[in-house]
Design a protein around this motif. Structure first.
Motif, PDB file in Angstrom:
ATOM      1  N   GLY A   1       0.808  -1.213   0.000  1.00 30.62           N
ATOM      2  CA  GLY A   1       0.000   0.000   0.000  1.00 30.62           C
ATOM      3  C   GLY A   1       0.841   1.264   0.000  1.00 30.62           C
ATOM      4  O   GLY A   1       0.487   2.254  -0.641  1.00 30.62           O
ATOM      5  N   ASP A   2       1.978   1.235   0.717  1.00 24.26           N
ATOM      6  CA  ASP A   2       2.867   2.399   0.730  1.00 24.26           C
ATOM      7  C   ASP A   2       3.472   2.630  -0.650  1.00 24.26           C
ATOM      8  O   ASP A   2       3.541   3.761  -1.133  1.00 24.26           O
TER       9      ASP A   2
ATOM     10  N   VAL B   1       2.244   1.632  -3.537  1.00 22.50           N
ATOM     11  CA  VAL B   1       1.162   2.054  -4.441  1.00 22.50           C
ATOM     12  C   VAL B   1       0.920   3.555  -4.282  1.00 22.50           C
ATOM     13  O   VAL B   1       0.793   4.279  -5.265  1.00 22.50           O
ATOM     14  N   GLY B   2       0.887   4.040  -3.054  1.00 17.97           N
ATOM     15  CA  GLY B   2       0.710   5.470  -2.821  1.00 17.97           C
ATOM     16  C   GLY B   2       1.828   6.300  -3.416  1.00 17.97           C
ATOM     17  O   GLY B   2       1.587   7.337  -4.039  1.00 17.97           O
TER      18      GLY B   2
ATOM     19  N   CYS C   1       1.422   6.268  -7.236  1.00 17.51           N
ATOM     20  CA  CYS C   1       0.301   7.128  -7.637  1.00 17.51           C
ATOM     21  C   CYS C   1       0.675   8.602  -7.528  1.00 17.51           C
ATOM     22  O   CYS C   1       0.293   9.407  -8.382  1.00 17.51           O
TER      23      CYS C   1
ATOM     24  N   ALA D   1      -2.857  -2.939  -8.466  1.00 18.02           N
ATOM     25  CA  ALA D   1      -3.258  -2.107  -7.320  1.00 18.02           C
ATOM     26  C   ALA D   1      -3.136  -0.621  -7.643  1.00 18.02           C
ATOM     27  O   ALA D   1      -3.986   0.178  -7.237  1.00 18.02           O
ATOM     28  N   VAL D   2      -2.105  -0.236  -8.399  1.00 28.23           N
ATOM     29  CA  VAL D   2      -1.939   1.168  -8.792  1.00 28.23           C
ATOM     30  C   VAL D   2      -3.071   1.589  -9.723  1.00 28.23           C
ATOM     31  O   VAL D   2      -3.665   2.658  -9.550  1.00 28.23           O
TER      32      VAL D   2
ATOM     33  N   LYS E   1      -6.080   0.329  -9.925  1.00 31.65           N
ATOM     34  CA  LYS E   1      -7.315   0.436  -9.132  1.00 31.65           C
ATOM     35  C   LYS E   1      -7.337   1.713  -8.306  1.00 31.65           C
ATOM     36  O   LYS E   1      -8.368   2.404  -8.220  1.00 31.65           O
ATOM     37  N   GLN E   2      -6.209   2.051  -7.689  1.00 29.04           N
ATOM     38  CA  GLN E   2      -6.140   3.258  -6.865  1.00 29.04           C
ATOM     39  C   GLN E   2      -6.348   4.499  -7.734  1.00 29.04           C
ATOM     40  O   GLN E   2      -7.101   5.415  -7.353  1.00 29.04           O
ATOM     41  N   LEU E   3      -5.702   4.570  -8.882  1.00 30.38           N
ATOM     42  CA  LEU E   3      -5.857   5.727  -9.759  1.00 30.38           C
ATOM     43  C   LEU E   3      -7.283   5.833 -10.287  1.00 30.38           C
ATOM     44  O   LEU E   3      -7.833   6.933 -10.396  1.00 30.38           O
TER      45      LEU E   3
ATOM     46  N   SER F   1      -9.933   4.803  -8.726  1.00 30.23           N
ATOM     47  CA  SER F   1     -10.725   5.261  -7.585  1.00 30.23           C
ATOM     48  C   SER F   1     -10.598   6.772  -7.402  1.00 30.23           C
ATOM     49  O   SER F   1     -11.576   7.465  -7.180  1.00 30.23           O
ATOM     50  N   ILE F   2      -9.368   7.256  -7.522  1.00 35.33           N
ATOM     51  CA  ILE F   2      -9.126   8.695  -7.393  1.00 35.33           C
ATOM     52  C   ILE F   2      -9.850   9.482  -8.485  1.00 35.33           C
ATOM     53  O   ILE F   2     -10.427  10.530  -8.254  1.00 35.33           O
TER      54      ILE F   2
END
Length: 102
Positions: free
Chosen positions: A66-67, A69-70, A73, A90-91, A93-95, A97-98
């Motif tokens: 998670g760190d 990925v943050g 991003c 994971a990246v 998905k996070q992007l 979501s953002i």
């Protein structure tokens, strides 16, 4: 009955605040002098994978996905995950979501 504080092991407490040692690695492509934090954490390497013009490959160790990925991003379009696939997914998905999609 006066209050008696319990002894505190300050050394252990401070040690618990230290970041965990990296136990996994990711291969990232980083544009030029962008993402200095990731470049400092990593080591520049040669990659057999094709890189976009102006990008260099870095092998970056991490303890918590998670760190990483943050951090990736935060690098926006200047950082690409080449491997492993689970970090790249994971990246994405996070992007998404953002951005409010997906």
């Amino acid at each position: 009955g006066s209050f008696q504080p319990q002894p505190v092991d300050v050394e252990s407490l401070l040690g618990s605040l230290e970041p965990a040692a990296p136990d996994a690695e990711a291969l990232l492509a980083i544009r030029g002098d962008r993402a200095p934090g990731l470049r400092r954490k990593g080591q520049r390497v040669e990659s057999s994978l094709p890189l976009p013009p102006g990008f260099s490959a870095y092998r970056v160790g991490y303890a918590r996905r998670g760190d990483l990925v943050g951090d990736v991003c935060a690098g926006g379009p200047d950082v690409l995950v080449l491997e492993p696939l689970r970090v790249r997914t994971a990246v994405v998905k996070q992007l998404a979501s953002i951005a409010g999609v997906g």
